[in-house]
Design an enzyme around this catalytic site. Structure first.
Site, PDB file in Angstrom:
ATOM      1  N   ARG A 154       0.793  -1.233   0.000  1.00 50.17           N
ATOM      2  CA  ARG A 154       0.000   0.000   0.000  1.00 50.17           C
ATOM      3  C   ARG A 154       0.827   1.286   0.000  1.00 50.17           C
ATOM      4  NH1 ARG A 154      -2.518  -3.978   2.681  1.00 50.17           N
ATOM      5  NH2 ARG A 154      -4.702  -4.315   2.147  1.00 50.17           N
ATOM      6  N   HIS A 204      -0.970  -2.440  -4.449  1.00 50.44           N
ATOM      7  CA  HIS A 204      -0.402  -3.283  -5.502  1.00 50.44           C
ATOM      8  C   HIS A 204      -0.437  -2.641  -6.895  1.00 50.44           C
ATOM      9  CE1 HIS A 204       0.161  -6.297  -2.548  1.00 50.44           C
ATOM     10  NE2 HIS A 204      -0.995  -6.911  -2.610  1.00 50.44           N
ATOM     11  N   HIS A 250       3.081 -12.454  -6.005  1.00 50.68           N
ATOM     12  CA  HIS A 250       2.008 -12.665  -5.027  1.00 50.68           C
ATOM     13  C   HIS A 250       1.454 -14.094  -5.072  1.00 50.68           C
ATOM     14  CE1 HIS A 250      -1.100 -11.570  -2.275  1.00 50.68           C
ATOM     15  NE2 HIS A 250      -0.977 -10.271  -2.449  1.00 50.68           N
ATOM     16  N   GLU A 298       5.677 -12.276   0.387  1.00 54.02           N
ATOM     17  CA  GLU A 298       5.992 -11.319  -0.672  1.00 54.02           C
ATOM     18  C   GLU A 298       7.244 -10.546  -0.296  1.00 54.02           C
ATOM     19  OE1 GLU A 298       2.048  -9.191  -1.253  1.00 54.02           O
ATOM     20  OE2 GLU A 298       1.626 -10.734   0.218  1.00 54.02           O
TER      21      GLU A 298
HETATM   22  C1  BGC Z   1      -1.855  -7.498   1.322  1.00 54.47           C
HETATM   23  C2  BGC Z   1      -3.231  -7.804   1.802  1.00 54.47           C
HETATM   24  C3  BGC Z   1      -4.124  -7.869   0.599  1.00 54.47           C
HETATM   25  C4  BGC Z   1      -3.613  -8.915  -0.341  1.00 54.47           C
HETATM   26  C5  BGC Z   1      -4.402  -8.927  -1.619  1.00 54.47           C
HETATM   27  C6  BGC Z   1      -1.416  -8.593   0.428  1.00 54.47           C
HETATM   28  O1  BGC Z   1      -0.143  -8.302  -0.074  1.00 54.47           O
HETATM   29  O2  BGC Z   1      -0.948  -7.309   2.367  1.00 54.47           O
HETATM   30  O3  BGC Z   1      -3.685  -6.822   2.699  1.00 54.47           O
HETATM   31  O4  BGC Z   1      -5.449  -8.129   0.940  1.00 54.47           O
HETATM   32  O5  BGC Z   1      -2.294  -8.664  -0.672  1.00 54.47           O
HETATM   33  O6  BGC Z   1      -4.906 -10.118  -1.889  1.00 54.47           O
END
Ligand code: BGC
Length: 357
Positions: free
Chosen positions: A88, A113, A184, A321
């Site tokens: 974020r 993201h 991810h 990640e």
């Molecule tokens: C975040 C989560 C988010 C997810 C998305 C992660 O990298 O930290 O908060 O909901 O990604 O699927």
């Protein structure tokens, strides 16, 4: 770099079509031990990753879809490359060289993201590098999703004969910008769709983490993990403390936090190790990055049916990640995510698979 077009790469096949009519391809990598990874040119998604259990049987250990259309829903970043900024950015804005840049607010007041159409939702150009390696390139234009600079990105996935999935990221810009790339993948070492990951044991090589506010933006503090449910310096089952009344666990709905790695120095350094008792599978994560987001799939709720019709319930996978800290552009004290012309971005992460008792 050896380049071939898709049609000359025997391991490529059509995965689907975008609404624009463009073809999405799926590349299958295979190592000498039979480990297999399927990678999509859409989002650079790791669609499947088959690794042996202790009896030698291959099992697919990442969440995803058999049918390409599943990826258009869109799912929560299953297997995808994330950019330009992993995790974020608070209030979806940052200031660089005196200019304030505004990003899409796709997560409450924040940008998550990379924005509305991050690198997980673009078509990458494949550069096949042989049966065990695939390069993917993407040119992100100046101003795309609000970020400055024409950014040229290359990601190389390699399946080594040590049963490692290695990801090398490089990028160059023609204007000062910020960048934080990651992958991810959602892992379940018992096999995708095989229940939750609460019994998986995890070790994270981190003495500190970055606590968050209710929007999951780091407060700026680097908090010691000692004496908290975030202390994974010794192995613990994921479920052991996930229900704790700790304020940070409550805010994340479980683990959804950036761990600051205790790095040994430059280069690849061990970040995390995950073991799963029934399969005997072990996954080690090594990275050149300073941190890792440990996310326990708290937002999965059983609404998604994935490969083989499996229902993906809450905490049915974990993400590790590798990254710089979330919201770094707004925290001058955090390791910088600034990228300047003439100084290429480089980052490497290795997911290493083996089996134990
Ligand atoms: C975040 C989560 C988010 C997810 C998305 C992660 O990298 O930290 O908060 O909901 O990604 O699927």
């Amino acid at each position: 770099m050896v380049t071939m077009n898709c049609s000359s790469h025997k391991e490529a096949r059509e995965f689907g079509k975008l609404p624009s009519g463009e073809t999405v391809e799926l590349y299958s990598l295979k190592n000498a031990k039979g480990v297999e990874a399927d990678i999509s040119t859409y989002g650079g998604v790791v669609v499947s990753l088959k690794v042996p259990d202790r009896s030698g049987a291959l099992g697919d250990i990442v969440l995803g879809f058999d049918d390409f259309n599943g990826y258009l829903m869109p799912p929560p970043y299953f297997g995808a490359l994330i950019g330009r900024y992993g995790n974020r950015i608070g209030h979806a804005q940052f200031t660089l060289d005196g200019v304030t840049y505004h990003l899409a607010k796709n997560d409450g007041d924040n940008s998550l993201h990379g924005g509305k159409r991050g690198f997980d939702k673009v078509l990458w150009t494949a550069r096949p590098l042989g049966p065990q390696s695939l390069g993917l390139t993407y040119l992100s234009k100046d101003g795309e999703e609000g970020y400055p600079g024409n950014l040229s990105v290359t990601v190389v996935y390699t399946l080594t004969d040590n049963n490692e999935l290695k990801i090398d990221y490089t990028a160059t810009t023609d204007k000062d910008t910020v960048l934080n790339l990651t992958n991810h993948s959602y892992f379940n070492l018992a096999g995708q769709g095989q229940g939750d990951v609460l019994a998986h044991q995890i070790t994270i090589n981190a003495s500190r983490f970055t606590p968050v506010d209710k929007g999951l933006i780091p407060t700026g503090e680097l908090r010691a993990v000692a004496g908290t449910p975030f202390d994974f310096r010794q192995p613990h089952a994921i479920g052991e403390r996930i229900g704790a009344s700790d304020e940070q666990i409550v805010l994340g709905g479980g683990y959804d936090h950036n761990f600051v790695l205790d790095r040994a120095g430059e280069g690849l350094s061990p970040a995390a190790r995950v073991t799963e008792a029934t399969s005997g599978r072990v996954m080690e994560v090594l990275t050149t990055e300073p941190a890792i987001q440990f996310y326990t799939g708290n937002f999965l709720d059983g609404a998604i049916r994935g490969k083989g019709g499996k229902v993906y319930g809450r905490r049915s996978a974990l993400c590790l990640e590798t990254q710089h800290y979330p919201d770094s552009p707004n925290h001058p004290d955090f390791p910088t995510t600034e990228l300047k012309p003439g100084a290429p971005y480089r980052s490497t992460t290795v997911f290493r698979f083996s089996t134990g008792s």
